[in-house]
Enzyme design. Structure first.
Site, short mmCIF file in Angstrom:
data_model
loop_
_atom_site.label_atom_id
_atom_site.label_comp_id
_atom_site.label_asym_id
_atom_site.label_seq_id
_atom_site.Cartn_x
_atom_site.Cartn_y
_atom_site.Cartn_z
N PRO A 43 0.81 -1.34 0.01
CA PRO A 43 -0.06 -0.05 0.08
C PRO A 43 0.71 1.28 0.08
O PRO A 43 0.26 2.38 -0.62
CB PRO A 43 -0.93 -0.23 1.35
N ASP A 44 2.02 1.18 0.55
CA ASP A 44 3.05 2.33 0.55
C ASP A 44 3.87 2.57 -0.64
O ASP A 44 4.97 3.19 -0.77
CB ASP A 44 3.66 2.48 1.74
#
Length: 313
Positions: A43-44
């Site tokens: 997600p990052d």
């Protein structure tokens, strides 16, 4: 007795230096894996725009990348040639003019190789300020992303890979147009140095001979840069830059469109030769002469540099 003592001292110093370098290398690899896990996937995952400015704080990704590869560079067997041409380019940049380096491309570490050798020759700020034309691999591959975060980039899709995913071709072409627009705005501001590999990819080993020829420059790519330079209305200078870095981090023998590949980093000398500024020759009907001349100088200097570093091959 004194000689024996000196010898023992030198041996102890070498052993201590080796242990320190090994420990630093292990720490660097750990940092690379940590950053790759955090920003290269999930997600990052870090998203690059059409242009990117090097992230220097709170964590300095530029220094991280340079220091990572510096341990693997054998400086005693490395060369930097063409210092007088680099000084001319430096003066042109200081005068608000633009400089484009037309380079062959040998390894993923080429931006760091440029920094390491330019810093060693007294051109640290030029190395840090330089903007690199970056293909999709170095902005999407999990391990490459942390290194790319530390560089000034213009992100583009190479002609070699633009057809690899037909359903994404329109989006890739749109991004390339946006990147060209961003580059034009940069050039209009003046004082910009760009590094581009007009071949569109890395040089590959000839498996039949074991030699490493430089890949041909694409005339259309160079024509596009010359067009952008004219549109900017700011004097822009083109210099061929020969790179020797294949042994440091060799690419696969065949071109692979997707991200992710086996890496093999080994200690090696590296080299850069900045050739004389390419004369603005070749009008509309003979514009290929400009590309031919840049490629010829790059190739000649590359061959001479490899012979200087490795002997006749």
């Amino acid at each position: 007795t004194d000689k024996a003592t000196d010898k023992a001292t030198d041996k102890a110093t070498d052993k201590s230096h080796f242990a320190s370098s090994l420990n630093t290398a292990i720490n660097n690899i750990g940092t690379c894996l940590t950053l790759g896990s955090k920003y290269g996937m999930g997600p990052d995952k870090f998203k690059f725009g059409v242009s990117h400015k090097a992230i220097r704080e709170p964590f300095d990704y530029y220094d991280f990348g340079v220091n990572f590869f510096k341990l693997a560079v054998d400086m005693d067997n490395s060369v930097f040639l063409g210092e007088e041409n680099m000084n001319k380019a430096k003066a042109q940049l200081a005068n608000g003019e633009n400089v484009v380096f037309l380079a062959n491309h040998q390894s993923e570490a080429d931006p760091q190789v440029v920094s390491i050798l330019l810093e060693s020759a007294g051109f640290s700020s030029m190395a840090a300020d330089m903007t690199f034309l970056a293909g999709h691999k170095v902005t999407t591959d999990a391990l490459a992303i942390p290194f790319s975060m530390g560089r000034n980039l213009l992100c583009i899709h190479s002609k070699k890979h633009i057809d690899a995913e037909p359903d994404k071709k329109d989006a890739k072409q749109k991004q390339n147009l946006l990147t060209m627009g961003a580059m034009l705005e940069m050039l209009k501001g003046g004082g910009q140095s760009l590094w581009v590999a007009p071949s569109g990819g890395r040089d590959r080993r000839d498996v039949s001979t074991g030699s490493i020829p430089i890949s041909p420059f694409d005339p259309k790519t160079i024509d596009m840069f010359r067009l952008m330079a004219r549109k900017s209305k700011v004097p822009t200078h083109f210099y061929p830059m020969s790179m020797v870095s294949y042994e440091l981090c060799p690419p696969p023998d065949s071109v692979e469109a997707g991200a992710g590949e086996l890496r093999n980093i080994k200690r090696s000398g590296v080299g850069i030769h900045v050739g004389e500024e390419t004369k603005n020759e070749g009008g509309l009907e003979a514009r290929h002469l400009f590309t031919d001349n840049a490629q010829r100088v790059c190739d000649e200097n590359y061959r001479r540099m490899r012979e200087k570093m490795f002997g006749k091959e």
